[in-house]
Design a protein around this motif. Structure first.
Motif, PDB file in Angstrom:
ATOM      1  N   SER A  78      41.941  24.526  46.795  1.00  0.00           N
ATOM      2  CA  SER A  78      40.970  23.594  45.913  1.00  0.00           C
ATOM      3  C   SER A  78      40.806  24.483  44.303  1.00  0.00           C
ATOM      4  O   SER A  78      41.308  25.604  44.265  1.00  0.00           O
ATOM      5  N   GLN A 108      38.076  25.418  43.629  1.00  0.00           N
ATOM      6  CA  GLN A 108      36.868  26.280  43.875  1.00  0.00           C
ATOM      7  C   GLN A 108      37.050  27.563  44.602  1.00  0.00           C
ATOM      8  O   GLN A 108      37.918  27.628  45.315  1.00  0.00           O
ATOM      9  N   THR A 109      36.296  28.444  44.006  1.00  0.00           N
ATOM     10  CA  THR A 109      36.312  29.881  44.794  1.00  0.00           C
ATOM     11  C   THR A 109      35.063  29.777  45.838  1.00  0.00           C
ATOM     12  O   THR A 109      34.038  28.803  45.643  1.00  0.00           O
ATOM     13  N   PHE A 110      35.114  30.764  46.885  1.00  0.00           N
ATOM     14  CA  PHE A 110      34.026  30.746  47.619  1.00  0.00           C
ATOM     15  C   PHE A 110      33.683  32.167  47.754  1.00  0.00           C
ATOM     16  O   PHE A 110      34.433  32.898  47.594  1.00  0.00           O
ATOM     17  N   VAL A 121      29.904  28.352  49.576  1.00  0.00           N
ATOM     18  CA  VAL A 121      30.684  27.472  48.307  1.00  0.00           C
ATOM     19  C   VAL A 121      29.586  26.586  47.867  1.00  0.00           C
ATOM     20  O   VAL A 121      28.848  25.786  48.676  1.00  0.00           O
ATOM     21  N   LYS A 122      29.509  26.521  46.569  1.00  0.00           N
ATOM     22  CA  LYS A 122      28.672  25.858  45.732  1.00  0.00           C
ATOM     23  C   LYS A 122      29.197  24.471  45.346  1.00  0.00           C
ATOM     24  O   LYS A 122      30.229  24.421  44.873  1.00  0.00           O
ATOM     25  N   PRO A 152      30.232  21.728  42.527  1.00  0.00           N
ATOM     26  CA  PRO A 152      30.222  21.788  41.299  1.00  0.00           C
ATOM     27  C   PRO A 152      28.982  20.825  40.564  1.00  0.00           C
ATOM     28  O   PRO A 152      29.048  19.787  40.889  1.00  0.00           O
ATOM     29  N   ARG A 196      40.021  32.744  47.004  1.00  0.00           N
ATOM     30  CA  ARG A 196      40.608  31.206  46.817  1.00  0.00           C
ATOM     31  C   ARG A 196      40.846  30.576  48.267  1.00  0.00           C
ATOM     32  O   ARG A 196      40.727  29.386  48.288  1.00  0.00           O
TER      33      ARG A 196
END
Length: 204
Positions: A47, A49-51, A97-98, A100, A178
């Protein structure tokens, strides 16, 4: 688990560099490695996004690390430090994980009360990592294509910088990643929660 493979030279801006130097990780301060012709990292599209992942302690056997590239569905690429651990135990594990643009955070916790989460053939695409580390029998600067102590297929392209160790111990682990994949992941005492508003806090 799919084997990491080399990418053709010249197709993206990452591979226009003869070698890209990035920090290997804060657990081995001052160590840098080349990411020339970076290997594909995760065996799936990541994705955008990072976590975050934290643990009070990680105990691992069969550690390897080398440079790679995590790729999104649209072709966007991210340089990462591919970190492989053949067998891992994680105490007081937290992953968050936030969402967005929204005050929403998904958190997963496990491995508390002295009952660690365990993983086999663990592979992580890491952007940053911090902690207090102890390596056992480490090789630094080994050709990434010759790495053999970690999970099956966890090796980089020929001529690239790699490192491996018989064992690794990291206390106060703080990691931004990632992707994570594993042959088996046992989450003892799992708790998943969607946090909204003021309670929407990440692991760190």
């Amino acid at each position: 688990m799919q084997e990491r493979i080399g990418n053709p030279v010249g197709r993206t801006r990452w591979r226009r560099f003869a070698a890209m130097l990035v920090p290997a990780s804060a657990v081995a301060a001052g160590i840098v490695f080349g990411m020339a012709n970076g290997a594909i990292a995760a065996s799936f599209a990541v994705s955008g996004q990072t976590f975050k992942v934290s643990a009070s302690e990680l105990q691992g056997e069969g550690f390897v690390q080398y440079g790679g590239i995590a790729r999104e569905v649209d072709g966007t690429e991210h340089p990462v430090a591919v970190t492989g651990i053949r067998d891992a135990r994680l105490f007081d594990l937290c992953q968050s994980v936030k969402a967005p643009g929204a005050p929403v955070v998904l958190t997963i916790t496990a491995g508390g009360g002295g009952r660690p989460a365990t993983a086999s053939d663990l592979l992580l695409d890491v952007e940053s990592l911090e902690g207090d580390v102890r390596f056992t029998n480490i090789n630094i600067g080994q050709d990434a294509s010759t790495l053999e102590g970690g999970p099956p297929g966890a090796k980089g392209p020929r001529g690239a910088f790699g490192q491996q160790a018989d064992a690794v111990n990291i206390k106060n682990l703080r990691q931004v990643a990632r992707s994570t994949q594993a042959g088996q992941f046992n989450l003892t005492g799992l708790r998943l929660k969607v946090n909204v508003g003021p309670a929407a806090k990440e692991c760190f």
